[in-house]
Design a protein around this motif. Structure first.
Motif, PDB file in Angstrom:
ATOM      1  N   ILE A 106       1.493 -10.267  -9.464  1.00 40.47           N
ATOM      2  CA  ILE A 106       0.650 -10.668  -8.337  1.00 40.47           C
ATOM      3  C   ILE A 106       0.420  -9.493  -7.396  1.00 40.47           C
ATOM      4  N   GLU A 107       1.448  -8.665  -7.176  1.00 42.16           N
ATOM      5  CA  GLU A 107       1.266  -7.476  -6.339  1.00 42.16           C
ATOM      6  C   GLU A 107       0.200  -6.560  -6.951  1.00 42.16           C
ATOM      7  N   ASN A 108       0.251  -6.381  -8.261  1.00 36.27           N
ATOM      8  CA  ASN A 108      -0.738  -5.539  -8.927  1.00 36.27           C
ATOM      9  C   ASN A 108      -2.125  -6.147  -8.808  1.00 36.27           C
ATOM     10  N   TYR A 109      -2.210  -7.475  -8.891  1.00 37.64           N
ATOM     11  CA  TYR A 109      -3.506  -8.158  -8.718  1.00 37.64           C
ATOM     12  C   TYR A 109      -4.081  -7.874  -7.336  1.00 37.64           C
ATOM     13  N   TYR A 110      -3.251  -8.000  -6.299  1.00 34.91           N
ATOM     14  CA  TYR A 110      -3.735  -7.747  -4.934  1.00 34.91           C
ATOM     15  C   TYR A 110      -4.117  -6.281  -4.739  1.00 34.91           C
ATOM     16  N   LEU A 111      -3.378  -5.374  -5.400  1.00 38.15           N
ATOM     17  CA  LEU A 111      -3.755  -3.965  -5.321  1.00 38.15           C
ATOM     18  C   LEU A 111      -5.150  -3.765  -5.897  1.00 38.15           C
ATOM     19  N   GLY A 112      -5.412  -4.358  -7.057  1.00 38.88           N
ATOM     20  CA  GLY A 112      -6.736  -4.245  -7.656  1.00 38.88           C
ATOM     21  C   GLY A 112      -7.809  -4.830  -6.770  1.00 38.88           C
ATOM     22  N   LYS A 146      -7.551  -1.728 -16.771  1.00 37.34           N
ATOM     23  CA  LYS A 146      -6.145  -1.617 -17.169  1.00 37.34           C
ATOM     24  C   LYS A 146      -5.242  -1.761 -15.954  1.00 37.34           C
ATOM     25  N   ARG A 147      -4.107  -2.424 -16.147  1.00 41.35           N
ATOM     26  CA  ARG A 147      -3.070  -2.536 -15.118  1.00 41.35           C
ATOM     27  C   ARG A 147      -1.734  -2.177 -15.751  1.00 41.35           C
ATOM     28  N   GLN A 148      -0.925  -1.441 -15.016  1.00 39.40           N
ATOM     29  CA  GLN A 148       0.421  -1.101 -15.482  1.00 39.40           C
ATOM     30  C   GLN A 148       1.400  -1.258 -14.326  1.00 39.40           C
ATOM     31  N   ASN A 149       2.565  -1.842 -14.608  1.00 39.78           N
ATOM     32  CA  ASN A 149       3.623  -2.000 -13.617  1.00 39.78           C
ATOM     33  C   ASN A 149       4.817  -1.152 -14.031  1.00 39.78           C
ATOM     34  N   ASP A 286      -5.018   4.623   2.751  1.00 37.87           N
ATOM     35  CA  ASP A 286      -4.085   3.831   3.542  1.00 37.87           C
ATOM     36  C   ASP A 286      -4.135   2.346   3.170  1.00 37.87           C
ATOM     37  N   LEU A 287      -4.903   1.982   2.153  1.00 35.28           N
ATOM     38  CA  LEU A 287      -4.996   0.584   1.747  1.00 35.28           C
ATOM     39  C   LEU A 287      -3.724   0.161   1.018  1.00 35.28           C
ATOM     40  N   ASN A 288      -3.412  -1.142   1.079  1.00 31.84           N
ATOM     41  CA  ASN A 288      -2.273  -1.662   0.319  1.00 31.84           C
ATOM     42  C   ASN A 288      -2.513  -3.125  -0.028  1.00 31.84           C
ATOM     43  N   LEU A 289      -1.454  -3.820  -0.444  1.00 26.88           N
ATOM     44  CA  LEU A 289      -1.656  -5.175  -0.963  1.00 26.88           C
ATOM     45  C   LEU A 289      -2.210  -6.138   0.080  1.00 26.88           C
ATOM     46  N   ILE A 290      -1.930  -5.937   1.364  1.00 28.38           N
ATOM     47  CA  ILE A 290      -2.456  -6.844   2.389  1.00 28.38           C
ATOM     48  C   ILE A 290      -3.983  -6.765   2.439  1.00 28.38           C
ATOM     49  N   ASN A 291      -4.543  -5.577   2.230  1.00 26.50           N
ATOM     50  CA  ASN A 291      -5.999  -5.472   2.138  1.00 26.50           C
ATOM     51  C   ASN A 291      -6.503  -6.328   0.982  1.00 26.50           C
ATOM     52  N   GLY A 292      -5.739  -6.365  -0.112  1.00 26.69           N
ATOM     53  CA  GLY A 292      -6.115  -7.185  -1.240  1.00 26.69           C
ATOM     54  C   GLY A 292      -6.026  -8.668  -0.929  1.00 26.69           C
TER      55      GLY A 292
END
Length: 298
Positions: A106-112, A146-149, A286-292
């Protein structure tokens, strides 16, 4: 009504407010990895500091259950189910707030979602590094392909190389990069990227430490103004290791100096990725998961 969004990671808590736009209000660093146990949880000292900080936040910003959204990542995912339930109960009973541990996926999803943009059809690797994990997202033709964790973060490097945080580093950039490369030896990286975007406060850091940033000529999205060649990134990182004292780095961020404890080593983990993926240019972000999270709700 104002909505508050809190990113609670392995070492840093970032507090945002949303009221027509997203604004970072403050941040606070706690090293949850110190004396951490999956079965015993975070240390009593860190738990006390965490709860006291949130009590201050509740009073300062009038945080309520219905206007506060906490997203917990990193080391807290490693807690046993019982300890996760315990943290949820403590936050609910003591603070009337929800301790929301999200999965790495889910963190990776929000990053995307945070990074969805017009990249002028460039092939872009987004790198988001935390205390215990690192997320990678590839954009091609402005779409995620592509996503990688990765289960490595700056806390791993702090444990391995404590002498990097002497006043002047006693370890080299090359030593740290070799360690990261060994940890990533089973990961396959594509090598035809036009650039990488390094997120999570990196633009702020590179401006504070005088990285030789250039105008971003790769794409224009109204957010990412700068870029730097990988070669210049290496040289600027070495200056952070050997020309800035740790005390000088602290002085650059007086509101949360402990954040700088991860500055030196946190520059090298992504550097290993940049080299493995043959990245020519880096765009600090400076973007992060909250922006997502915000973008996902629009």
């Amino acid at each position: 009504m104002k909505e508050y969004y809190i990113d609670l990671g392995s070492s840093t808590i970032k507090v945002y407010v949303w009221n027509d736009n997203l604004k970072l209000l403050e941040e606070h660093s706690i090293y949850f990895k110190n004396d951490f146990s999956k079965t015993e949880g975070i240390s009593e000292q860190n738990k006390t500091e965490l709860l006291n900080y949130f009590k201050e936040l509740k009073e300062k910003y009038h945080l309520l259950y219905e206007n506060t959204h906490i997203f917990v990542t990193g080391i807290f995912r490693e807690l046993s189910p019982m300890k996760k339930q315990e943290m949820v109960k403590i936050f609910n009973d003591t603070l009337d707030l929800h301790f929301n541990i999200i999965s790495h996926g889910i963190e990776n999803y929000y990053l995307g979602t945070a990074m969805k943009n017009d990249y002028n059809n460039k092939k872009v690797l987004v790198v988001n590094m935390g205390g215990k994990t690192t997320e990678l997202v590839t954009f091609e033709q402005n779409k995620i392909t592509k996503r990688q964790n990765l289960t490595i973060g700056v806390a791993d490097l702090l444990n391995k190389f404590p002498k990097a945080n002497e006043s002047i580093s006693k370890v080299s950039v090359e030593e740290v990069e070799d360690f990261v490369r060994d940890r990533l030896e089973e990961i396959t990286f594509e090598k035809d990227y036009d650039c990488a975007i390094f997120t999570g406060g990196e633009e702020r850091f590179e401006l504070l430490t005088n990285f030789p940033l250039e105008q971003n000529t790769l794409f224009q999205d109204g957010i990412h103004k700068y870029m730097i060649s990988t070669e210049n990134y290496v040289e600027a990182s070495k200056k952070v290791f050997f020309e800035y004292t740790l005390e000088q780095l602290y002085d650059l961020m007086p509101q949360n100096p402990k954040w700088m404890d991860g500055a030196r080593l946190g520059a090298v983990l992504p550097l290993a990725i940049f080299h493995l993926a043959n990245i020519p240019y880096i765009v600090p972000s400076d973007l992060n998961l909250i922006n997502g999270v915000i973008n996902d709700q629009k």
